[in-house]
Every structure is written in C-alpha cells, then in structure tokens.
Design a protein around this motif. Structure first.
Motif, PDB file in Angstrom:
ATOM      1  N   PRO A  18       0.785  -1.243   0.000  1.00  0.00           N
ATOM      2  CA  PRO A  18       0.000   0.000   0.000  1.00  0.00           C
ATOM      3  C   PRO A  18       0.807   1.277   0.000  1.00  0.00           C
ATOM      4  O   PRO A  18       0.273   2.344  -0.311  1.00  0.00           O
ATOM      5  CB  PRO A  18      -0.838  -0.110   1.280  1.00  0.00           C
ATOM      6  CG  PRO A  18      -0.100  -1.066   2.147  1.00  0.00           C
ATOM      7  CD  PRO A  18       0.652  -1.991   1.245  1.00  0.00           C
ATOM      8  N   LYS A  19       2.105   1.195   0.361  1.00  0.00           N
ATOM      9  CA  LYS A  19       2.927   2.410   0.381  1.00  0.00           C
ATOM     10  C   LYS A  19       4.401   2.008   0.371  1.00  0.00           C
ATOM     11  O   LYS A  19       4.750   0.860   0.638  1.00  0.00           O
ATOM     12  CB  LYS A  19       2.625   3.256   1.623  1.00  0.00           C
ATOM     13  CG  LYS A  19       2.917   2.545   2.934  1.00  0.00           C
ATOM     14  CD  LYS A  19       2.553   3.403   4.130  1.00  0.00           C
ATOM     15  CE  LYS A  19       2.845   2.636   5.415  1.00  0.00           C
ATOM     16  NZ  LYS A  19       2.539   3.407   6.604  1.00  0.00           N
ATOM     17  N   TRP A  22       6.588  -0.346   3.145  1.00  0.00           N
ATOM     18  CA  TRP A  22       5.645  -1.245   3.820  1.00  0.00           C
ATOM     19  C   TRP A  22       6.293  -2.596   4.074  1.00  0.00           C
ATOM     20  O   TRP A  22       7.069  -3.093   3.267  1.00  0.00           O
ATOM     21  CB  TRP A  22       4.399  -1.412   2.957  1.00  0.00           C
ATOM     22  CG  TRP A  22       3.249  -2.075   3.647  1.00  0.00           C
ATOM     23  CD1 TRP A  22       2.403  -1.493   4.540  1.00  0.00           C
ATOM     24  CD2 TRP A  22       2.800  -3.411   3.478  1.00  0.00           C
ATOM     25  NE1 TRP A  22       1.446  -2.403   4.941  1.00  0.00           N
ATOM     26  CE2 TRP A  22       1.674  -3.591   4.302  1.00  0.00           C
ATOM     27  CE3 TRP A  22       3.240  -4.487   2.708  1.00  0.00           C
ATOM     28  CZ2 TRP A  22       0.976  -4.785   4.383  1.00  0.00           C
ATOM     29  CZ3 TRP A  22       2.551  -5.677   2.791  1.00  0.00           C
ATOM     30  CH2 TRP A  22       1.426  -5.829   3.614  1.00  0.00           C
ATOM     31  N   THR A  90       7.780  -4.135  -2.025  1.00  0.00           N
ATOM     32  CA  THR A  90       7.420  -2.944  -2.793  1.00  0.00           C
ATOM     33  C   THR A  90       6.628  -3.398  -4.004  1.00  0.00           C
ATOM     34  O   THR A  90       6.853  -4.483  -4.542  1.00  0.00           O
ATOM     35  CB  THR A  90       8.671  -2.174  -3.266  1.00  0.00           C
ATOM     36  OG1 THR A  90       9.501  -3.056  -4.013  1.00  0.00           O
ATOM     37  CG2 THR A  90       9.451  -1.625  -2.083  1.00  0.00           C
TER      38      THR A  90
END
Length: 149
Positions: A18-19, A22, A90
């Motif tokens: 999500p980012k 993470w 990622t």
C-alpha cells in the motif's frame, strides 16, 4: 485449469504494497485441518508451507510448520494467522500457501478478481474452476490476507 497435486502446488495471491517502506508481518489463511471433536478424530501433524515472493517470483521468505498450530477447529474452517518476521515488499508481491492436503484453503467461487493463482514448478497459472453443470470456467479467489505496516 491444469491438473496438479496439492503436495507440489501452492495457492498464490498477488497483492500490492500500500505504500513505500511497507513491511508484511502476518498472513491469514482460511483453512481447516479436518479436526472433528464429535468423533474425537485428531489429525496427525503434517507440514504446510508459506512463501513470500516478489513480482518476478523471486523468493523473499519461506516458512513451514504443522497445520494443527493454525487450523485446528472443531467448528470447521477458521482464519489461521501466521506471524512472520517483517518482510519489506514494494509494488506487487505474492503470498503462496502450500496446503499439501493438510489444511485445504478456502476459496470464493464468485467475483473472481484475477489475483489468485496456482504456483507450480516456478510458474504462475490462473486459479479457476469449471462448473460441471454448465461447463463454464470461472475465476476463484483464494481466501488469503496480507497484513503489515
């Protein structure tokens, strides 16, 4: 869908981090070891395995343990939670669960997202099934969750 043995094939789900930065910390899988309290049938420990793979299917993490530690329930399938060391991911990544016939995984037979696969011999194949009555092929969703922060 190609025929395969559940001992050598894994149920894979593609996720997207999500980012940036993470880290995957837990995986939840809907499964069941087959325990039946009414007949006092306690399944023997058998190994399940979990892998985390990057978008190119390179192995990032591997874990094995007995299914009864996560999926022992006399009420049927349950959401077994497997904690793992924080794995940085990622972009897209895959969670691959090998039930090996010890704790069959739950699946959803409708609203297939196209993010569920069979992982076998280093290849990723679509997860689908054919409905016998209509001969229709439908996509399925393996019931796997990826949790982290």
């Amino acid at each position: 869908m190609a025929e395969f043995s559940s001992l050598e094939a894994g149920e894979a789900v593609k996720f997207t981090a999500p980012k940036a930065g993470w880290k995957l910390q837990k995986v939840r899988v809907l499964g069941w070891s087959g325990y039946n309290n009414s007949s006092q049938s306690f399944p023997a420990d058998r190994n399940i395995m979990l892998e985390i793979r990057d978008k190119d299917l390179n192995l990032l993490y591997k874990f094995a343990d007995a299914q009864n530690n996560y999926f022992l329930s006399d009420a049927g399938p349950l959401l077994g939670e497997i904690e793992i060391p924080a794995v940085p991911v990622t972009g897209d990544f895959y969670v691959v669960f090998y039930d090996r016939g010890a704790a069959p995984i739950g699946m959803e037979n409708f609203n297939g997202t196209g993010n569920s696969f069979i992982f076998i011999n280093g290849q990723i194949l679509p997860a689908d099934r054919t409905i016998q009555e209509t001969n229709e092929t439908i996509k399925i969703n393996w019931l796997i969750e990826a949790l982290g922060k």
